[in-house]
Design a protein around this motif. Sequence first.
Motif, short mmCIF file in Angstrom:
data_model
loop_
_atom_site.label_atom_id
_atom_site.label_comp_id
_atom_site.label_asym_id
_atom_site.label_seq_id
_atom_site.Cartn_x
_atom_site.Cartn_y
_atom_site.Cartn_z
N LEU A 1 21.49 46.15 2.39
CA LEU A 1 20.35 46.32 1.49
C LEU A 1 19.14 46.80 2.28
N LEU B 1 23.34 41.10 -7.49
CA LEU B 1 23.67 42.44 -7.03
C LEU B 1 24.66 43.05 -8.03
N VAL C 1 18.00 39.08 -5.47
CA VAL C 1 19.04 38.83 -4.47
C VAL C 1 18.41 38.10 -3.28
N LEU D 1 19.18 45.27 -8.11
CA LEU D 1 18.99 44.06 -7.31
C LEU D 1 18.08 43.13 -8.10
#
Length: 405
Positions: free
Chosen positions: A168, A190, A214, A211
């Motif tokens: 990420l 996610l 997360v 996202l």
Amino acid sequence: MSTVAPSDWSTRPAPEGPDGWIGRATEVAAVLATDAVARDRAGATPYAEVQLLKDAGLVTLLGPTAHGGAGQDWPTAYRVVREVAAADGSIGQLLGYHYLWNWAARLVGTREQWEQVEAEAARQRWFFGGAVNPRDKDVVVRDEGETLVFSGRKSFSTGSRVSDVTVLEGVLERTDDHVFAVVPSDSDGLVFHDDWDNIGQRLTESGSVTLDEVRVPWAAAAGYVDKEFRPRVYNTLNVPTIQLVFAHFYLGIAAGALETAAVYTRTKARSWLHGGHERAVDEPYVLDAYGDLTAKLWAAEALADQVSAEGQRLHEDPDAVTERDRGAFEVRVAAVKARATDVALEVTNRIFEVTGARSTAAAEGLDRFWRNVRTHTLHDPVAYKRREVGRFRLTGDLPEPTWYS
């Protein structure tokens, strides 16, 4: 998809050295080639293909031998990508991106972080994906004490549903600081979207990702110590490294296209009725075209291999990499990327001139090579790569590190 049973490789000794591993990649490519046209047409999520890469040991090619990896170097990894891409450009791209994102822990992280990630990745045979499209700046990272919270969206996430872990990237709230972290691909919040519907590279799982809160421990933020990033010049090698991955799978696709076309010309193509030759392989224009394309491909491959070796020297001593070292390498990579782009587009386009009208039948699948190259070569404008080389030639200026240079 046709597969090779794991026992076929597990009962044999592991390959030795670069030639052995490139040979293993050739075996994998032979399996992928058997139904490449059908799989491209179906566009199904390539779970079986990624499992094939794992079974063959290619996923852990760069991993430490102490934890089950093959301990090979980047020039070998590039060649492996090229071999796989000759059979299936999508799987070549997936493997090349996997190598970069696996190595990203070493590029960006602290020694403690990258040693832990690489050891676990080799032991568990992790397949890496990445949600790191730098043109999307809408992933915000919130600091909640001991935890970082990623929220936002990326329009591309190569590897998505076939990955075990995902890299990420986002920007720390109220700063310009980027944060990278490796998280399980099944992490809460996610969400990978099945919206990759492009003309080429259909099996790369490159759709968008959301996202939604997360959560990642601060300790997983690559390169950060006590919430402060520890920069090194080596951090910036991520761009030339991935650009070389691009060049190698372009050349792999071109090589696959040329060989597939050659088989067609030898076995199916007809000579021109007014040319005076019984066989297509005796037509002067056919011989000229194959000679021209082969020479151009060989030259581009040789340049790519040479620059890959130059890059390996930087990887071997990361703490010694200077800004000049990095800039000079980036110029060389830019030249490879420009040549590979032009050669791959020319090869995948001109093969139809030497295979004939009947070769355009959908069942032959020759169009997939051009579609794959044309799609990915638009990743970033090749004119800017030529500009880097031209500026260096005229003024001696080296490119400044950016997300694309």
